[in-house]
Design an enzyme around this catalytic site. Structure first.
Site, PDB file in Angstrom:
ATOM      1  N   ASP A 101     -26.428  28.368  27.810  1.00 53.20           N
ATOM      2  CA  ASP A 101     -26.478  28.976  29.332  1.00 53.20           C
ATOM      3  C   ASP A 101     -27.850  29.018  29.252  1.00 53.20           C
ATOM      4  OD1 ASP A 101     -24.285  28.141  30.313  1.00 53.20           O
ATOM      5  OD2 ASP A 101     -22.913  30.345  29.731  1.00 53.20           O
ATOM      6  N   GLU A 146     -20.942  26.467  23.733  1.00 57.00           N
ATOM      7  CA  GLU A 146     -19.718  27.752  23.715  1.00 57.00           C
ATOM      8  C   GLU A 146     -19.143  28.187  25.185  1.00 57.00           C
ATOM      9  OE1 GLU A 146     -19.782  30.496  22.120  1.00 57.00           O
ATOM     10  OE2 GLU A 146     -19.771  32.188  23.797  1.00 57.00           O
ATOM     11  N   ASP A 170     -27.275  35.760  26.698  1.00 61.03           N
ATOM     12  CA  ASP A 170     -26.804  34.979  26.336  1.00 61.03           C
ATOM     13  C   ASP A 170     -26.497  34.357  25.467  1.00 61.03           C
ATOM     14  OD1 ASP A 170     -25.047  37.881  26.596  1.00 61.03           O
ATOM     15  OD2 ASP A 170     -23.679  36.921  28.126  1.00 61.03           O
TER      16      ASP A 170
END
Ligand code: 28G
Length: 642
Positions: A500, A427, A504
């Protein structure tokens, strides 16, 4: 008499050999010596109680994990017979616990063992694999007890007191020289016990964990049987028919079915044979699907919902949004398939079909509102399928024109040998950049993700193909989606999600997992999906090699280890990584991508029911359960090549 005595000796030798064989090759009997095999011991014993319930004599089974990982299972059935068994010359109870496959070989079984774990190996296998086993029987006004160590009888069955009720109680301590761990997972056992309760209408089961400070106890008792099961599976979904459609017939092949439609687009049909989850389906599921398709099409034609010019509704249209459980009992089940969870008995298809044709047909006639609501959904599913087909053709046509339509953002690897290739789905563009520079480009590909993520649970296949975020994933993996998915075409042996370690990242991870679960399920089943584990912290000091920590516990331990080497906390620099983007390419390679040093977590989705529940939590409208799940998400994935 002499004849029996002679036979007794021979049998006894065979008995000892039998249980020795179990201890030598435990995996052959219980699948593995991991925690799965350990749990299997409990299921084997509980199944004997379930059989007694199915025979009509037992209403309650209580299970406990006592302190020290001792398992206790108690039922209120008739109690295992205590008198001498004519063929072995020892008590029936001792025979059951010492003779391999006692049920089949010596039991003179008139009926059939209807329950039974996947392996259905019986109590003697549990006994063979336990440090000790203690069996207490209440029967004929007396209490009897016997005891074994590693399968060998150390105390023969003897009367130890009176009794004013009947039943069987078994306690055992699994052998820690055989099993990798004795640390039972309460939730795994609880889930299976709940499932048994759904499958055995009216039977009350309790399970208690007595190991902690506070005991934990769950009680399951469902008078609704499979009705309760589908209601449970649908608890976070919006229903189309409020009360599940319920079909039950206790003939030669007993069949029980419950169906409830939801407004979701997914199909969730669980099938069981003799209480075993037939993950790979088989003839009973075949009969169910065929009947479902036929009955709804017939009804739609008969009531002019489908006009003469319209084609038939396809099975998959009629299964959109369905939640169903089908349970059959088969006397001599033939299990086939890779994991031996596919029913092969061909006669079962017809049995299920004919009873369901009649019962479901009647139900629809009597409940026209349900019939109409479901058919409306089927027709819109059929239109969506048409749209998806067109979208797919568009993709195919494109690929024919452009020869390579690999997504522009994909940094592919040079090897074309899928088994050795890995694709990291990353991402964010900055992390993607570091990953591209840090990777070993011979076998590691990087696909940075961008664009708006779809809520895949709520989107149909046509939307998925057109989604700018998921389409590159589909094309990169190279094996299609849904019914078209072909695992032999995958371009990478490992599909690694790298996100991460924050909220998120967790969101992206779970959305991608949902996508794989819904549209490339074999990829998860085949063990091709992994989660990369980036470190949370770095400890550094001049002249010392950097120390990376992946959890808070890791950090604590690292501090202690370094302290032992004379390096105190205040000499150390602590960096907390907030995101992958904070690492330079070398660090990313060293901590997260280098196969020698990285931690990869393999995504396992063995338990489709559990997975479905998780995804409902994740994709449903409730926010709190979702957050809670994401926080303890690590439970559903297991460590690999640490
Ligand atoms: C508590 C832990 C798990 C059980 C029974 C009851 C009978 C039984 C069990 O018989 C031998 C072989 C087939 C008949 C059967 C009692 C008939 C009459 C039983 C259990 C003899 C085994 N009376 N309850 N086994 N059968 N509970 N609970 O293990 O021919 S095992």
């Amino acid at each position: 008499m002499e004849k029996y005595e002679h036979k007794y000796g021979a049998e006894q030798i065979q008995v000892l050999e039998g249980l020795e064989a179990v201890r030598k090759r435990p995996g052959m009997y219980i699948g593995s010596t991991s925690i799965r095999g350990l749990h299997h011991l409990v299921y084997e014993i509980v199944d004997n109680g379930v059989d007694e319930a199915l025979a009509g004599y037992c209403t309650e089974i209580n299970i406990a994990i006592e302190k020290g990982n001792i398992i206790s299972v108690e039922d209120n059935g008739r109690g295992i017979p205590v008198e001498t068994h004519p063929k072995t010359g020892i008590s029936t109870a001792e025979t059951v616990y010492t003779v391999l496959h006692a049920g089949g070989k010596f039991g003179g079984d008139s009926g059939y063992k209807v329950s039974g774990g996947l392996h259905g190996v019986g109590a003697s296998v549990v006994n063979a694999l336990s440090q000790w086993t203690e069996v207490t029987i209440q029967r004929d006004g007396g209490t009897y007890q016997m005891r074994f160590e590693k399968g060998k009888t150390v105390k023969k069955l003897e009367k130890i007191g009176e009794a004013n009720k009947t039943g069987t109680k078994v306690r055992f301590l699994a052998d820690d020289t055989i099993f990798e761990t004795l640390d039972y997972d309460f939730e795994t056992l609880e889930t299976r016990i709940r499932e048994i309760a759904f499958l055995t209408k009216g039977l009350k089961l309790t399970i208690e964990d007595q190991r902690g400070e506070e005991p934990r106890k769950s009680e399951f008792h469902f008078e609704g049987g499979l009705r309760s099961f589908v209601e449970y599976l649908n608890k976070n979904k919006e229903k189309i028919n409020k009360d599940p459609i319920y079909i039950e017939k206790n003939g030669d092949v007993p069949v029980e079915i419950a169906i409830q439609y939801t407004t979701s687009y997914s199909e969730n049909i669980c099938s069981f044979v003799n209480n075993i989850n037939t993950v790979e389906g088989g003839t009973h599921l075949e009969g169910f699907k065929r009947s479902l398709t036929k009955v709804f099409n017939d009804y739609a034609r008969g009531h002019n919902i489908l006009k003469e010019k319209d084609g038939n509704l396809q099975g998959e249209d009629i299964r959109e949004g369905i939640t169903a459980v089908i349970s059959v009992k088969v006397k001599e089940p033939q299990f086939e398939g890779q994991t031996k969870t596919k029913l092969g008995n061909s006669e079962v298809t017809g049995v299920v079909m004919s009873m369901m044709n009649e019962a479901l047909g009647n139900f629809l006639e009597e409940n026209p509102n349900v019939a109409k609501a479901v058919l409306e959904k089927c027709i819109s599913a059929s239109r969506a399928r048409e749209a998806a087909r067109k979208a797919r053709e568009l993709v195919r046509r494109k690929s024919a024109l452009e020869t390579t339509t690999l997504p522009g953002k994909l940094a592919d690897c040079s090897s074309k040998v899928a088994e050795e290739c890995e694709v990291y789905i990353v991402e964010g563009d900055s992390a993607g950049g570091s990953a591209k520079q840090g990777r070993d480009r011979r076998y590691q590909a990087i696909l940075p993700l961008w664009g708006k993520m779809l809520n895949v649970e709520k989107a149909r296949a046509d939307k998925i193909y057109g989604n700018d975020k998921l389409n590159p994933v589909i094309v990169a993996v190279g094996a299609g989606i849904g019914a078209d998915f072909d695992i032999t075409k995958i371009r990478y042996g490992k599909v690694i999600i790298m996100a991460d370690a924050d909220v998120d990242g967790a969101h992206i991870r779970t959305l991608l997992l949902t996508f794989f679960f819904r549209y490339m399920r074999p990829l998860i089943e085949n063990g091709n999906v992994f989660l990369a584990q980036p470190p949370l912290y770095k400890l550094s000091k001049k002249g010392m090699e950097d120390v990376y920590c992946y959890t808070d516990e890791d950090l604590d331990k690292a501090y202690k280890d370094l302290e032992a080497k004379g390096i105190s906390r205040d000499q150390l620099g602590l960096q907390r990584y907030k995101g992958l983007g904070e690492m330079n390419p070398e660090q990313l390679w060293e901590t997260t991508m280098n196969p020698e040093t990285r931690i990869l977590v393999k995504v396992t989705m063995e338990d489709a029911i559990k997975a479905d529940e998780i995804f409902n939590i994740l994709m449903g409208d409730e926010v709190d359960p979702r957050r809670e799940f994401i926080q303890k998400n690590a439970k559903y994935v297991k460590n690999l090549d640490v």
